[in-house]
Design a protein around this motif. Sequence first.
Motif, PDB file in Angstrom:
ATOM      1  N   ARG A 173       0.878  -1.175   0.000  1.00 44.31           N
ATOM      2  CA  ARG A 173       0.000   0.000   0.000  1.00 44.31           C
ATOM      3  C   ARG A 173       0.908   1.215   0.000  1.00 44.31           C
ATOM      4  NH1 ARG A 173      -2.902  -0.866   4.190  1.00 44.31           N
ATOM      5  NH2 ARG A 173      -4.838  -1.544   3.149  1.00 44.31           N
ATOM      6  N   VAL A 174       0.890   1.942  -1.109  1.00 44.42           N
ATOM      7  CA  VAL A 174       1.796   3.070  -1.311  1.00 44.42           C
ATOM      8  C   VAL A 174       0.969   4.278  -1.719  1.00 44.42           C
ATOM      9  CG1 VAL A 174       3.882   3.886  -2.445  1.00 44.42           C
ATOM     10  CG2 VAL A 174       3.546   1.446  -2.123  1.00 44.42           C
ATOM     11  N   SER A 175       1.226   5.393  -1.093  1.00 44.88           N
ATOM     12  CA  SER A 175       0.553   6.640  -1.445  1.00 44.88           C
ATOM     13  C   SER A 175       1.406   7.436  -2.419  1.00 44.88           C
ATOM     14  CB  SER A 175       0.277   7.470  -0.187  1.00 44.88           C
ATOM     15  OG  SER A 175      -0.247   8.738  -0.536  1.00 44.88           O
ATOM     16  N   LEU A 176       0.746   8.138  -3.301  1.00 48.78           N
ATOM     17  CA  LEU A 176       1.460   8.962  -4.276  1.00 48.78           C
ATOM     18  C   LEU A 176       2.234  10.079  -3.594  1.00 48.78           C
ATOM     19  CD1 LEU A 176       1.968   9.749  -7.272  1.00 48.78           C
ATOM     20  CD2 LEU A 176      -0.136  11.083  -7.167  1.00 48.78           C
ATOM     21  N   TYR A 177       1.746  10.533  -2.444  1.00 50.97           N
ATOM     22  CA  TYR A 177       2.363  11.658  -1.761  1.00 50.97           C
ATOM     23  C   TYR A 177       3.408  11.219  -0.740  1.00 50.97           C
ATOM     24  CZ  TYR A 177      -1.783  13.737  -3.795  1.00 50.97           C
ATOM     25  OH  TYR A 177      -2.754  14.119  -4.669  1.00 50.97           O
ATOM     26  N   ASN A 178       3.594   9.910  -0.576  1.00 53.41           N
ATOM     27  CA  ASN A 178       4.614   9.412   0.340  1.00 53.41           C
ATOM     28  C   ASN A 178       5.098   8.064  -0.175  1.00 53.41           C
ATOM     29  OD1 ASN A 178       6.336   9.120   2.447  1.00 53.41           O
ATOM     30  ND2 ASN A 178       4.761   9.011   4.050  1.00 53.41           N
ATOM     31  N   VAL A 179       5.873   8.120  -1.245  1.00 51.70           N
ATOM     32  CA  VAL A 179       6.296   6.897  -1.921  1.00 51.70           C
ATOM     33  C   VAL A 179       7.303   6.125  -1.078  1.00 51.70           C
ATOM     34  CG1 VAL A 179       7.263   5.982  -4.076  1.00 51.70           C
ATOM     35  CG2 VAL A 179       5.888   8.057  -4.119  1.00 51.70           C
ATOM     36  N   ASP A 180       8.044   6.807  -0.216  1.00 50.56           N
ATOM     37  CA  ASP A 180       9.084   6.134   0.556  1.00 50.56           C
ATOM     38  C   ASP A 180       8.517   5.185   1.604  1.00 50.56           C
ATOM     39  OD1 ASP A 180      10.982   7.497  -0.878  1.00 50.56           O
ATOM     40  OD2 ASP A 180      11.070   9.169   0.536  1.00 50.56           O
ATOM     41  N   ARG A 181       7.286   5.411   2.026  1.00 44.20           N
ATOM     42  CA  ARG A 181       6.671   4.562   3.039  1.00 44.20           C
ATOM     43  C   ARG A 181       5.726   3.583   2.348  1.00 44.20           C
ATOM     44  NH1 ARG A 181       4.262   7.728   8.048  1.00 44.20           N
ATOM     45  NH2 ARG A 181       4.020   5.523   8.640  1.00 44.20           N
ATOM     46  N   ALA A 182       6.129   2.321   2.302  1.00 43.27           N
ATOM     47  CA  ALA A 182       5.338   1.265   1.658  1.00 43.27           C
ATOM     48  C   ALA A 182       4.986   0.206   2.697  1.00 43.27           C
ATOM     49  CB  ALA A 182       6.120   0.633   0.503  1.00 43.27           C
ATOM     50  N   GLU A 183       3.712  -0.111   2.778  1.00 39.75           N
ATOM     51  CA  GLU A 183       3.221  -1.103   3.734  1.00 39.75           C
ATOM     52  C   GLU A 183       2.873  -2.395   3.002  1.00 39.75           C
ATOM     53  OE1 GLU A 183      -0.587  -1.799   6.769  1.00 39.75           O
ATOM     54  OE2 GLU A 183      -0.299   0.120   5.731  1.00 39.75           O
ATOM     55  N   TRP A 184       3.463  -3.491   3.450  1.00 43.30           N
ATOM     56  CA  TRP A 184       3.228  -4.792   2.815  1.00 43.30           C
ATOM     57  C   TRP A 184       1.789  -5.239   3.074  1.00 43.30           C
ATOM     58  CZ3 TRP A 184       5.457  -8.158  -0.476  1.00 43.30           C
ATOM     59  CH2 TRP A 184       4.960  -9.458  -0.522  1.00 43.30           C
TER      60      TRP A 184
END
Length: 341
Positions: A80-91
């Motif tokens: 789960r990745v947000s366009l405004y916070n690409v560095d933080r990705a949740e599996w």
Amino acid sequence: MASTTAPSRNGPAGPQDTQPTPARPDRPDRRSDRRSAWRSRLHRWDTKGTPYALVAPFFLVFAAFGLFPLLYTGWLSFHRVSLYNVDRAEWVGLRNYTDLFTGQVSHYFWNALLNTFTLGVLSTVPQLLMALGLAHLLNYRLRARGFLRTALLAPYATSVAAATLVFALIFSPEGGMANWILGLFGAGPVHWEAGRWSSQFAISVIVTWRWTGYNALIYLAAMQAVPRELYEAAALDGANRWQQFLHVTIPALRPTILFTVILSTIGATQLFGEPYLFGGQSGHQGGTDHQYETLGILMYDQGFHSSMLGRASAVAWIMFGLLLLIGLVNALITRRLRASQ
């Protein structure tokens, strides 16, 4: 008193002890052998390595702009990745895929998949039939054949944005040429963008206009490779031009027709520019009611408007799987055609 010289341990001193050691006669031969071996080794490396060095730039560019984005998109599809916070990705595992198939956005996904299929049929079938007819006409000796062949490529060379904007004016509900032509026959005005089938018909017209000439030139090149003896034999048997086209030209063009069908199907699966620009402000979601939303539009909408890059990556990989399936079907059909010949 006379001095005496002591004898050396190895024997009496003599003139042979003062002479230089002679050079070995085989040393120049060894150097030449080493040089020839080194040259032959360099020649082998040049012969085997030069082709790889010449094609290496392609593989480097493909790895940077093709393979890496593909693998990175596959990695994003499990997060789960947000366009405004690409560095933080949740599996999240397969949740993005389950959301598309049975989850909260499954309605939009299946609607986009159906629209992709219907738009592909509406644009591919008339396009290839018209291309066959045009190629058959240009295969005969006509005046200004060179100009006509060049004119066929003009729509293909036209920008997608320019062509779509022009056709959007043609299908405009207010003062558009399409409604004006319908008015000549007593039919009422049609709101082309609002309806499901009317909007898809308008978009398929744009796609057909752009790609018909391109496919016609492919068919024309294949027709010119058909031996003239076959047409002469068919004419001697009493076959007219239509019968020659059905029984001589079409069987000879089976591999080419299969190639254009697969190519058009791949293009329909990736359809994005025409529906996006045709919808104007609502183009990012395929119309106000998603009536002509394709898989490409859904991927763009989920990634850049809903800020769900992981879900958009899952849509991209589903499209990639569909393309692999199309390629597999193409390989199977091609193998059967070769086996039947």
